[in-house]
Design an enzyme around this catalytic site. Structure first.
Site, PDB file in Angstrom:
ATOM      1  N   GLU A 235      -1.027   0.551   0.109  1.00 54.40           N
ATOM      2  CA  GLU A 235       0.313   0.018   0.342  1.00 54.40           C
ATOM      3  C   GLU A 235       0.571  -1.219  -0.521  1.00 54.40           C
ATOM      4  OE1 GLU A 235       2.538   1.519   1.922  1.00 54.40           O
ATOM      5  OE2 GLU A 235       1.573   2.842   3.374  1.00 54.40           O
ATOM      6  N   ARG A 239       3.684  -0.892  -3.171  1.00 53.40           N
ATOM      7  CA  ARG A 239       4.837  -1.722  -2.813  1.00 53.40           C
ATOM      8  C   ARG A 239       4.891  -3.005  -3.641  1.00 53.40           C
ATOM      9  NH1 ARG A 239       6.634  -0.534   3.053  1.00 53.40           N
ATOM     10  NH2 ARG A 239       5.360   1.252   3.648  1.00 53.40           N
ATOM     11  N   ASP A 376      -0.528  13.878  -0.285  1.00 49.19           N
ATOM     12  CA  ASP A 376       0.690  14.052  -1.070  1.00 49.19           C
ATOM     13  C   ASP A 376       0.696  13.421  -2.463  1.00 49.19           C
ATOM     14  OD1 ASP A 376       0.673  11.531   0.105  1.00 49.19           O
ATOM     15  OD2 ASP A 376       2.596  11.748   1.118  1.00 49.19           O
ATOM     16  N   GLU A 507      11.900  11.062   1.200  1.00 53.53           N
ATOM     17  CA  GLU A 507      11.409  12.153   0.355  1.00 53.53           C
ATOM     18  C   GLU A 507      12.475  13.209   0.051  1.00 53.53           C
ATOM     19  OE1 GLU A 507       8.239   9.850   1.888  1.00 53.53           O
ATOM     20  OE2 GLU A 507       9.704  11.005   3.053  1.00 53.53           O
ATOM     21  N   THR A 593       5.402   6.079  -6.361  1.00 50.85           N
ATOM     22  CA  THR A 593       5.626   6.753  -5.082  1.00 50.85           C
ATOM     23  C   THR A 593       6.407   5.897  -4.094  1.00 50.85           C
ATOM     24  OG1 THR A 593       4.519   8.217  -3.490  1.00 50.85           O
ATOM     25  CG2 THR A 593       3.547   6.021  -3.830  1.00 50.85           C
TER      26      THR A 593
END
Length: 609
Positions: A235, A239, A376, A507, A593
């Site tokens: 993360e 981010r 994913d 998504e 992502t």
């Protein structure tokens, strides 16, 4: 059967194939019906042996008649009874074997029919859900379309961003996320100001320069890494590192690169493992790194496989190759078949990878494969690394790995619902398919569209269209108009909600944006507008936006979190869906992502090779 089989073998003998190639494991895995003649021959042989045994027993009985007077009657009767029992057991076993052979024949036939049907379906150009077929669109699938902005809808999304940002500034400034209903902030990402950094590029793209300036000043003066929080490496990279890289690529402000270097240096202890596979968690103050107990000390595929875009970009901006080498060595190790020999993918799915790898032993600790949670973005970054590197020879291995993964997904994990025949991506473990699809997996249509190039373009876009329709139906079939966190597919019921909450996830709108820019089909803008209006109806509060507890209700109750990715991803992708397609053009930028746009550049070297 023998005659037909013999003729088949003779006809094949005229070709270059040998008996060995005809019965090789790879040939049988593609056409398992070739085993059927042997099953039938085995059954006939068993019947023949049984009849010979019966004749032998009768002959033996005749020979014993002459000495029968010397054997007591009760012993002869017992022996005859025992022989009868044995014959009965053999007869039952023969019947069971015949039934199993029949079941095997039917299963092989159904498997072949299903494979043929699926292959035809994926290549068909169907008008589902109002979408236009590829022939009617008359486009170059290896490129990107040009389309003007839908100004009214684009500006409505911009107003939503201003509303969300205003609530965050007022009640949660400097904290990770806003709780809009209780009007306070909370820290879930080490207190690094996740919403501020996640929003930097969204503010810039939407031309909210005053808001961007205040966020930039906070990063310059208040961003603090000396905190005793246990942070997710994944993360933090997607981010914070990704947010800094994008802010620099858009604004040219070197301060963001300097902050990025400071942060990545703090993450270094997580990579000090025998394999180079990083741990999932790190304490930013002490440097202590570990994996959570629930993963059995393993690292997660989607986490260690989703850092490469950011680290390669950082090396590009600093001139120091160590960050790119560190991240790409992870992919090199994870995809090297000689490094660990216990990965056992399904037949036809050799390009697929399971969800957990132990960073100490280097062994895979799970067989499960998913394009949802924990799997994913590993697959997503394979194609995005190829795009980021300018599609040069140096990054061709990523393209090869991606195509292999997509072929495995189509062979093994793509399925259809009943009765509506919707296409979805299931999960897989050793027992077979798990007919479940996370909303997270709705990034797959966009990933396929991004990878549509050359000979695979039509197949990828056709499948992307069908999956896009399924993801849209996750929204359209709920009374609230918003999707659940995941769904199950059951025969006769199509999809049913499996986790009823909605977290404002991006998504589906991400894939709508990419597919619109790939095809120009206006239906994708219509679907995106429906979803945005549902967010406005049900998720908007006086001071921001909140998730929902149960999307199956027409008037669902809100939770109390405005996820930072709602500003970073959901609103950004909606804005770009309605914006002029030349803004943040797909041939100039690639999104990480977390939807942070990173500049594409030509690479002449890659450590993955």
């Amino acid at each position: 059967l023998y005659y037909n089989f013999n003729c088949t073998m003779k006809s094949r003998g005229s070709s270059s194939r040998s008996l060995r190639s005809y019965f090789s494991p790879s040939s049988i895995s593609r056409r398992p019906q070739r085993l059927l003649p042997f099953v039938v021959i085995a059954c006939l042989t068993f019947f023949f042996l049984l009849e010979k045994q019966r004749e032998s027993l009768e002959s033996s009985e005749d020979e014993q008649i002459s000495s029968a007077l010397s054997v007591p009657m009760h012993l002869r009767n017992a022996e005859i009874e025992q022989l009868a029992k044995q014959q009965a057991i053999l007869a039952k076993e023969t019947v069971l074997l015949a039934k199993e052979a029949e079941k095997l024949a039917l299963a092989l036939k159904e498997r072949e029919e299903k494979a043929n049907s699926r292959q035809l379906d994926l290549s068909a150009e169907k008008l589902i859900g109002g979408m236009q077929n590829l022939a009617a669109l008359d486009i170059n699938l290896s490129g990107w379309v040009k389309a003007d902005a839908d100004v009214h809808r684009r500006d409505a999304v911009k107003a939503a961003m201003k509303h969300a940002w205003k609530g965050y500034e007022r009640f949660a400034w400097g904290m990770d996320e806003l709780q809009p209903n209780s009007r306070r902030g909370k820290n879930l990402f080490a207190g690094l100001g996740a919403t501020i950094i996640d929003s930097l590029d969204t503010l810039w793209i939407m031309d909210l320069k005053e808001e961007f300036g205040r966020a930039r000043d906070w990063v310059a003066t208040e961003f603090n890494l000396n905190k005793p929080y246990e942070a997710s490496v994944f993360e933090t990279v997607i981010r914070i590192v990704g947010g800094f890289i994008a802010a620099y690529d858009l604004s040219g402000d070197r301060m963001f690169v300097d902050k990025c270097v400071d942060l990545v240096e703090k993450l270094q202890p997580a990579y000090r493992t025998p394999t180079g596979i990083p741990y999932n968690i790190i304490n930013l103050q002490s440097g202590g790194a570990k994996n959570p107990a629930w993963t059995q000390q393993a690292s997660t595929l989607a986490e260690f496989g989703t850092q490469q875009l950011e680290f390669v970009a950082l090396s590009h901006h600093t001139g120091d190759p160590k960050y790119a080498q560190q991240a790409e060595n992870v992919i090199k190790y994870a995809t090297d078949p000689t490094a660990h020999r216990n990965r056992n993918p399904p037949n036809g799915g050799e390009g697929l990878y399971p969800m957990f790898l132990n960073p100490i032993s280097g062994m895979w600790t799970s067989a499960k494969i998913s394009f949802g949670a924990m799997g994913d973005s590993f697959f997503e970054y394979l194609i995005k690394m190829w795009v980021q590197g300018g599609q040069t020879e140096a990054v061709k291995k990523y393209r090869t790995l991606f195509d292999s993964a997509m072929q495995g997904m189509m062979n093994v994990m793509v399925a259809r619902s009943s009765p509506s025949n919707m296409v979805y991506v299931a999960e897989w473990d050793r027992s077979g398919l798990i007919h479940k699809m996370d909303h997270l997996a709705c990034f797959v249509p966009g990933m396929l569209a991004l990878g549509a190039d050359g000979e695979n373009a039509e197949e990828y876009v056709s499948l992307a269209q069908q999956l896009m329709y399924t993801c849209y139906q996750m929204y359209a079939r709920q009374p609230s108009g918003l999707a659940p966190e995941m769904v199950y597919f059951r025969n006769g019921e199509d999809m049913v909600s499996g986790a009823h909450h909605n977290l404002l996830r991006p998504e589906t709108v991400e894939s709508l944006m990419v597919l619109f820019r790939k095809t120009g089909d206006p239906i994708f803008r219509e679907w995106g507008w429906e979803i945005f209006q549902a967010f406005e109806r049900h998720c908007k509060t006086n001071d921001g936006y909140a998730g929902l507890k149960d999307v199956r209700l027409a008037r669902p109750q809100q939770d109390d979190t405005m996820q930072s990715f709602f500003l970073a991803e959901t609103l950004k992708y909606l804005y770009l869906l309605f914006d002029d397609t030349s803004h943040i053009a797909m041939d100039e930028w690639v999104f990480n992502t977390e939807a942070h746009p990173i500049k594409i550049f030509k690479r002449d070297h890659s450590f993955v090779n």
